[in-house]
Design a protein around this motif. Sequence first.
Motif, PDB file in Angstrom:
ATOM      1  N   LEU A   1      45.929  28.720  36.753  1.00 29.47           N
ATOM      2  CA  LEU A   1      44.727  27.926  37.545  1.00 29.47           C
ATOM      3  C   LEU A   1      44.700  26.284  37.614  1.00 29.47           C
ATOM      4  O   LEU A   1      44.666  25.650  38.681  1.00 29.47           O
ATOM      5  CB  LEU A   1      43.852  27.960  36.662  1.00 29.47           C
ATOM      6  CG  LEU A   1      42.977  29.274  36.359  1.00 29.47           C
ATOM      7  CD1 LEU A   1      42.071  29.386  35.626  1.00 29.47           C
ATOM      8  CD2 LEU A   1      42.990  29.816  37.829  1.00 29.47           C
TER       9      LEU A   1
ATOM     10  N   ALA B   1      43.788  31.900  42.865  1.00 30.35           N
ATOM     11  CA  ALA B   1      43.295  31.542  41.649  1.00 30.35           C
ATOM     12  C   ALA B   1      44.873  31.048  40.980  1.00 30.35           C
ATOM     13  O   ALA B   1      44.590  29.670  40.638  1.00 30.35           O
ATOM     14  CB  ALA B   1      42.759  31.869  41.124  1.00 30.35           C
ATOM     15  N   THR B   2      45.739  31.668  40.719  1.00 25.86           N
ATOM     16  CA  THR B   2      46.059  31.225  40.641  1.00 25.86           C
ATOM     17  C   THR B   2      48.208  31.524  40.852  1.00 25.86           C
ATOM     18  O   THR B   2      49.170  30.975  40.285  1.00 25.86           O
ATOM     19  CB  THR B   2      46.846  32.569  39.093  1.00 25.86           C
ATOM     20  OG1 THR B   2      47.007  33.798  40.003  1.00 25.86           O
ATOM     21  CG2 THR B   2      45.609  32.870  38.478  1.00 25.86           C
TER      22      THR B   2
ATOM     23  N   LEU C   1      47.667  32.021  32.247  1.00 24.91           N
ATOM     24  CA  LEU C   1      46.370  32.025  33.392  1.00 24.91           C
ATOM     25  C   LEU C   1      45.528  30.407  33.033  1.00 24.91           C
ATOM     26  O   LEU C   1      46.054  30.755  34.015  1.00 24.91           O
ATOM     27  CB  LEU C   1      45.420  33.442  32.628  1.00 24.91           C
ATOM     28  CG  LEU C   1      44.356  33.373  33.616  1.00 24.91           C
ATOM     29  CD1 LEU C   1      44.884  33.965  35.266  1.00 24.91           C
ATOM     30  CD2 LEU C   1      42.772  34.417  32.638  1.00 24.91           C
TER      31      LEU C   1
ATOM     32  N   PRO D   1      41.655  36.021  42.470  1.00 20.94           N
ATOM     33  CA  PRO D   1      42.580  36.361  41.771  1.00 20.94           C
ATOM     34  C   PRO D   1      44.140  35.672  41.836  1.00 20.94           C
ATOM     35  O   PRO D   1      44.684  34.708  41.211  1.00 20.94           O
ATOM     36  CB  PRO D   1      42.606  37.316  40.330  1.00 20.94           C
ATOM     37  CG  PRO D   1      41.718  38.135  40.600  1.00 20.94           C
ATOM     38  CD  PRO D   1      41.196  37.537  42.744  1.00 20.94           C
TER      39      PRO D   1
END
Length: 411
Positions: free
Chosen positions: A282, A345-346, A278, A342
């Motif tokens: 990022l 974000a990833t 994770l 999310p």
Amino acid sequence: MPSTAVTTSGRRGFFVTFTVLLAVWAAVLLTIAITLIPNGYWYSYFVIDYSVGFIRRGLAGEILGMFGPQHYFGGLLILRWMPTVLFVLGLAAVAWSVAVRAGRSERRRLLALLIPVLPFGFAFALFSARTDALGAVALVGFAIALTRVTTARATVIASAIFGLVLAVLSLIHEATPFLFGLGALAALTVLAERLDAKEFRASVALALGPPIMVAVALAAFGKHTVSGQLCELVQHFPMNHPLAGKPTLGQLLRGFHYYVDYHDWFCRAFLPLFDMSLVEGLRFVGSIGVVALAGSTAYGIVTLVISMLAIGHVSGVPVRRFGAILRGRPLAMLVGVVMILPVFATGVDWVRWWVIIAFDLGIVFLLYTRDQPEVDQPLTRRTLIVFAVGAILLAVIPIGIIPGFGAPVPM
């Protein structure tokens, strides 16, 4: 002067001509997809299984295993085209629901012709044939079901079925519930207005609870840093990858072939991305840079706006009316927006995420128009002219197929 209605013979000729051009356009895109786009990237979504334990996307590899080792390559080819075919069938189901099932009119027929050239239309199905497209098909089925059911109980049951399907699909692509949560919430808000607050919450919980639980389980218990073991699972075979050979335009037009070993390519180009944690995800997104991400955001918002305005113009149904219904459940819409954050974000494919947002809202908007009085009003010359110009531009410049700016291409 006000817009005037078009003659019957003129309208008939327009529909026939545009349908023929649409078929030719689709055939050209299909030829490009087959000859220039390497299948290996799409194969990569199906070669990872549970041999090394519980990992994300492992179910896709288990499906490949059903073909047996002797049909490994044939199975990959079938699975590579499965998301595209199902996605196109989903778009066709929406077109049928709008243009046939709910009644017949020229605006409805025009909407059906618009769907393939939208940013999330046929070109997107061909050039973004990832396994998360299966979640899009599930959303289409759910949204169409909501236009058919007439009771709160049936809506709750449909939500439960959709939630179970999405949970299974989350084992094929872990981002599925986050990408299509907004669409599910929009569908329940707009297409199931009969629900009271309690019934709405129950439907949301059943539709999104199971897939979110699966995604959380993958994050909590899924194995990481197993790329070496996964690499060993992939067989060796020659893969045509024309762009890796740095061909000239003339070579590409003549049908240039350049072969690389699929096992080596997969382990080099795909696995490092798959094996990111994770925090590494990022950092990877951040490494793209503010300029590229801002450009992708602006481009994506324009794509969303174009999609909604095109549907609104052809149907005659104001986008603001659709938006007002969504704003009637602000918390639900906020949850849908938060769910997709999310993914931004990833994952570096920011334009792609915006196209999926356009799909989430666009599919619901299309199905919403089918019961509105404007969609049965006669066509005007202005509507046809704007449609023709806009549709040709969207076909010639398929803006939805760009995944994002600044993202590295697996070579």
